[in-house]
Each structure stands twice: as structure tokens, then as C-alpha cells.
Write a protein that holds these residues in place. Structure first.
Motif, short mmCIF file in Angstrom:
data_model
loop_
_atom_site.label_atom_id
_atom_site.label_comp_id
_atom_site.label_asym_id
_atom_site.label_seq_id
_atom_site.Cartn_x
_atom_site.Cartn_y
_atom_site.Cartn_z
N LYS A 71 27.30 29.73 -78.30
CA LYS A 71 28.34 28.91 -77.65
C LYS A 71 28.00 27.43 -77.74
CE LYS A 71 29.76 32.62 -74.72
NZ LYS A 71 29.96 33.13 -73.40
N SER A 72 29.03 26.65 -77.87
CA SER A 72 28.88 25.20 -77.95
C SER A 72 28.65 24.60 -76.57
CB SER A 72 30.16 24.62 -78.57
OG SER A 72 30.29 23.27 -78.27
N ILE A 73 27.63 23.75 -76.47
CA ILE A 73 27.38 23.04 -75.22
C ILE A 73 28.58 22.16 -74.87
CG2 ILE A 73 25.94 21.22 -74.17
CD1 ILE A 73 23.58 22.46 -75.80
N ALA A 74 29.18 21.55 -75.89
CA ALA A 74 30.32 20.66 -75.67
C ALA A 74 31.53 21.40 -75.09
CB ALA A 74 30.71 19.97 -76.97
N SER A 75 31.71 22.66 -75.44
CA SER A 75 32.89 23.37 -74.95
C SER A 75 32.60 24.28 -73.76
CB SER A 75 33.54 24.18 -76.09
OG SER A 75 32.65 25.15 -76.57
N THR A 76 31.33 24.37 -73.34
CA THR A 76 30.99 25.20 -72.18
C THR A 76 30.25 24.39 -71.13
OG1 THR A 76 28.97 25.97 -73.28
CG2 THR A 76 30.92 27.38 -73.46
N ILE A 77 29.05 23.97 -71.44
CA ILE A 77 28.16 23.34 -70.46
C ILE A 77 28.76 22.07 -69.86
CG2 ILE A 77 25.91 22.25 -70.10
CD1 ILE A 77 25.84 25.37 -70.37
N LEU A 78 29.29 21.18 -70.69
CA LEU A 78 29.84 19.94 -70.13
C LEU A 78 31.11 20.18 -69.31
CD1 LEU A 78 28.82 17.33 -72.80
CD2 LEU A 78 27.95 17.59 -70.49
N PRO A 79 32.06 21.01 -69.76
CA PRO A 79 33.18 21.33 -68.86
C PRO A 79 32.73 22.02 -67.57
CG PRO A 79 33.78 21.86 -71.11
CD PRO A 79 32.30 21.52 -71.11
N TRP A 80 31.73 22.88 -67.66
CA TRP A 80 31.22 23.54 -66.45
C TRP A 80 30.57 22.52 -65.52
CZ3 TRP A 80 28.43 28.21 -69.22
CH2 TRP A 80 29.39 29.07 -69.74
N THR A 81 29.94 21.50 -66.09
CA THR A 81 29.35 20.43 -65.28
C THR A 81 30.43 19.67 -64.53
OG1 THR A 81 27.51 20.21 -66.84
CG2 THR A 81 27.90 18.35 -65.34
N ILE A 82 31.52 19.37 -65.22
CA ILE A 82 32.66 18.69 -64.58
C ILE A 82 33.20 19.56 -63.46
CG2 ILE A 82 35.04 17.90 -64.95
CD1 ILE A 82 34.04 17.08 -67.85
N ASP A 83 33.29 20.86 -63.69
CA ASP A 83 33.75 21.79 -62.65
C ASP A 83 32.78 21.80 -61.46
OD1 ASP A 83 35.69 23.86 -61.87
OD2 ASP A 83 33.98 25.23 -62.04
N TRP A 84 31.48 21.80 -61.74
CA TRP A 84 30.49 21.75 -60.66
C TRP A 84 30.68 20.49 -59.83
CZ3 TRP A 84 26.85 18.81 -58.39
CH2 TRP A 84 25.93 19.42 -57.54
N LEU A 85 30.86 19.34 -60.50
CA LEU A 85 31.06 18.07 -59.80
C LEU A 85 32.31 18.12 -58.92
CD1 LEU A 85 30.14 15.62 -62.68
CD2 LEU A 85 28.76 16.12 -60.63
N TYR A 86 33.37 18.74 -59.42
CA TYR A 86 34.61 18.91 -58.65
C TYR A 86 34.34 19.69 -57.36
CZ TYR A 86 39.26 20.64 -57.45
OH TYR A 86 40.41 20.96 -56.79
N HIS A 87 33.65 20.82 -57.49
CA HIS A 87 33.36 21.64 -56.31
C HIS A 87 32.35 20.96 -55.39
CE1 HIS A 87 35.90 24.96 -57.28
NE2 HIS A 87 35.46 24.91 -58.53
#
Length: 145
Positions: A106-122
Motif C-alpha cells: 500500500k502507498s503511504i501517500a494514499s493510506t497513511i497521510l489520509p489516515w493522519t488527516i482523519d486522526w487530526l480531525y478526530h
């Protein structure tokens, strides 16, 4: 019918996808097997900005840290961050490794960074409400929320 296995992405391929999708950040290669991406992310257009670091070494899971602010604020009555592997280093927990939600295909750009943005949101919702609404499993626990 045989199941086709996706190929593992090399650190260079991860580097290229980060450079393409998150070119506003700083990315460096450390040898042929490790990359580090640092950049500012926001949870939403009206959210705060956070300096984040993603460190990835071939054969290991990516490690994600919030560098700035150096000490994330906590909701009233709380003394520790939610969903982190390390409170002091602000190392985020974005997925449950035993569930194999992320692997080297899996691409870090398409998983980890969007998941980081989601973590910041929560995280920002948690600051306001005092209740973590992001779901997941806490590190060191088998309890799913």
C-alpha cells in the motif's frame, strides 16, 4: 482460482508517490531503504495546522509523529492523548497492525497521510467534546470501539 498477490512497494516507489501527492512537504531518502516525509497537514479547511513526520523503513510499519505543536493540548480532565503509541513523542496510532490494514503493498501517500488527516480531525473533536469518536482499538488493548 489462485489469488494474485500485489507487489510490495519499494521505498523509492513510496518516495515517488509522496513527492507526487504531497509535494508541499519535505521528503528525504536515507539510503535505499528509508524515507522521511515532513509537512504541514490540516484536519479540514477550518482546522488547525500540524507539522507531521512520517518515517518509513523497508520491512517495518511507518511511524507517524506530530512535531508541532510540540505538546498537543488535551481536553479538560485528560492527561494522555488518545490513540497514540507514545504520548511523549506524539507517535500516532492510525490502524491496528494485527488486522493488516497496512502493508508494504500500500502507498503511504494514499493510506497513511489520509489516515493522519482523519486522526487530526478526530483529535480536534476530542478536544471539544472530551470523547474520542474515531473508533479503533487502543494500543496495548484488544478492545474495539
Amino acid at each position: 482460482m489462485a489469488k494474485i498477490k500485489a507487489p510490495k512497494l519499494t521505498p523509492m516507489q513510496q518516495y515517488i508517490s509522496l513527492k507526487r501527492d504531497y509535494n508541499f512537504g519535505e521528503i528525504q531518502r536515507i539510503g535505499i531503504n528509508q524515507i522521511i516525509w515532513k509537512g504541514k497537514l490540516k484536519s479540514s479547511p477550518i482546522g488547525d495546522e500540524y507539522l507531521v513526520k512520517v518515517s518509513y523503513k523497508k520491512g517495518e510499519d511507518p511511524k507517524i509523529f506530530v512535531l508541532d505543536p510540540p505538546k498537543l493540548p488535551l481536553p479538560k480532565g485528560e492527561d494522555r492523548l488518545e490513540h497514540v503509541y507514545d504520548h511523549d513523542k506524539q507517535r500516532l496510532c492510525l490502524y491496528y497492525p494485527k488486522a493488516k490494514e497496512w502493508n508494504e503493498t500500500k502507498s503511504i501517500a494514499s493510506t497513511i497521510l489520509p489516515w493522519t488527516i482523519d486522526w487530526l480531525y478526530h483529535y480536534e473533536i476530542w478536544l471539544i467534546t472530551g470523547s474520542w469518536k474515531g473508533g479503533g482499538i487502543h494500543p496495548g488493548s484488544n478492545k474495539k470501539e
